[in-house]
Scaffold this motif. Sequence first.
Motif, PDB file in Angstrom:
ATOM      1  N   CYS A   6     110.685 112.254  40.021  1.00 59.96           N
ATOM      2  CA  CYS A   6     110.851 111.307  40.208  1.00 59.96           C
ATOM      3  C   CYS A   6     111.749 110.730  40.851  1.00 59.96           C
ATOM      4  O   CYS A   6     111.573 109.695  41.458  1.00 59.96           O
ATOM      5  N   GLY A 148     111.108 108.034  32.174  1.00 61.41           N
ATOM      6  CA  GLY A 148     109.927 107.622  31.586  1.00 61.41           C
ATOM      7  C   GLY A 148     109.221 106.190  32.719  1.00 61.41           C
ATOM      8  O   GLY A 148     108.033 105.988  33.110  1.00 61.41           O
ATOM      9  N   ILE A 149     110.268 105.442  33.111  1.00 61.90           N
ATOM     10  CA  ILE A 149     110.005 104.461  33.865  1.00 61.90           C
ATOM     11  C   ILE A 149     109.401 104.813  35.485  1.00 61.90           C
ATOM     12  O   ILE A 149     108.415 104.340  36.098  1.00 61.90           O
ATOM     13  N   SER A 150     109.507 106.125  36.105  1.00 63.13           N
ATOM     14  CA  SER A 150     109.484 106.451  37.313  1.00 63.13           C
ATOM     15  C   SER A 150     107.392 107.269  36.409  1.00 63.13           C
ATOM     16  O   SER A 150     106.711 107.081  37.603  1.00 63.13           O
ATOM     17  N   ILE A 151     107.332 107.444  35.515  1.00 61.96           N
ATOM     18  CA  ILE A 151     105.994 107.940  35.644  1.00 61.96           C
ATOM     19  C   ILE A 151     105.585 106.630  35.513  1.00 61.96           C
ATOM     20  O   ILE A 151     103.883 107.305  35.911  1.00 61.96           O
ATOM     21  N   VAL A 152     105.745 105.501  34.153  1.00 60.33           N
ATOM     22  CA  VAL A 152     104.793 104.647  34.581  1.00 60.33           C
ATOM     23  C   VAL A 152     104.660 103.951  36.511  1.00 60.33           C
ATOM     24  O   VAL A 152     103.409 103.712  36.628  1.00 60.33           O
ATOM     25  N   LEU A 153     105.562 104.037  36.940  1.00 55.29           N
ATOM     26  CA  LEU A 153     105.164 103.623  38.403  1.00 55.29           C
ATOM     27  C   LEU A 153     104.311 104.560  39.120  1.00 55.29           C
ATOM     28  O   LEU A 153     103.400 103.947  39.867  1.00 55.29           O
ATOM     29  N   VAL A 155     101.952 106.651  37.694  1.00 55.64           N
ATOM     30  CA  VAL A 155     100.838 106.261  37.369  1.00 55.64           C
ATOM     31  C   VAL A 155      99.947 104.888  38.118  1.00 55.64           C
ATOM     32  O   VAL A 155      98.806 105.311  38.405  1.00 55.64           O
ATOM     33  N   GLY A 156     100.899 103.962  37.819  1.00 57.26           N
ATOM     34  CA  GLY A 156     100.467 103.044  38.686  1.00 57.26           C
ATOM     35  C   GLY A 156     100.115 102.932  39.958  1.00 57.26           C
ATOM     36  O   GLY A 156      99.150 101.904  40.707  1.00 57.26           O
TER      37      GLY A 156
END
Length: 255
Positions: A6, A148-153, A155-156
């Motif tokens: 991440c 958490g923020i990294s995983i969302v980014l 995926v996007g």
Amino acid sequence: MLYDICYIFILFLSYAIMGWIVECIFCSIVDKKLVYDRGFLLGPYCPIYGYGALYMYFFLQRYQNDPIVLFIMAMVGTTILEYFTSFWMEKIFGARWWDYSNQKFNIEGRVCLLNSVLFGILGLAFIYIINPFYTGIIDKIPRNIFIGISIVLIVGFLIDNILTFVILEKLKLKVNKIKMDATSEIDTQIREFLSHYNFYLKRLFKAFPTMEIESNIEQLTETIRKNIDRFNKDRKEFRKLQKQKLKELKKSLKS
């Protein structure tokens, strides 16, 4: 392990976004108007800057005690990266995304001396100022929140890449099927294609106004540009006609 992945991704994405901002500012100054469509992906980032930053992060910090060597390594490494990025994208998508042929001391229009020098200067700024400051900030973020923020980014970013590659592959397939001596056929097929991917193509041509497509396809490039405007005009006229017919139908039903 997950945190390290991440961390690397956030560095990549952050500098890709910074590169996008720099490109937009520079192009806005040169064109004397607001330019915000840079990069071939849909999101506000230019991946080549992210990859360049990772190269500097992993390989150039060992030279921070020797600014001359650091400058040369930054200049050479990023120039090689830019050259092979241009070569790879042209082979994959059949399109030339930028061209420095009008610049002095260029290599096949893919790289030029001016950009190489600027990248060398950027390497010095990255090692001595930008990266120490930025990593100092992200190191203060709690690990769980950061992951958490990294995983969302992530995926996007992956979704953005998939959508972009699908659209570009469809454009490439469309190009390969067109007979270049049949203008009417080009118009018909491109207008059909634009009905599905009009938004992305408009953004693509804004981001890379000098983009050239392989196989002597300048005619196609110009046709696409013209048909974007024509398609928008036809769509507005069709909607206007629909509203008019709907009003007439309502009047006839009332009577």
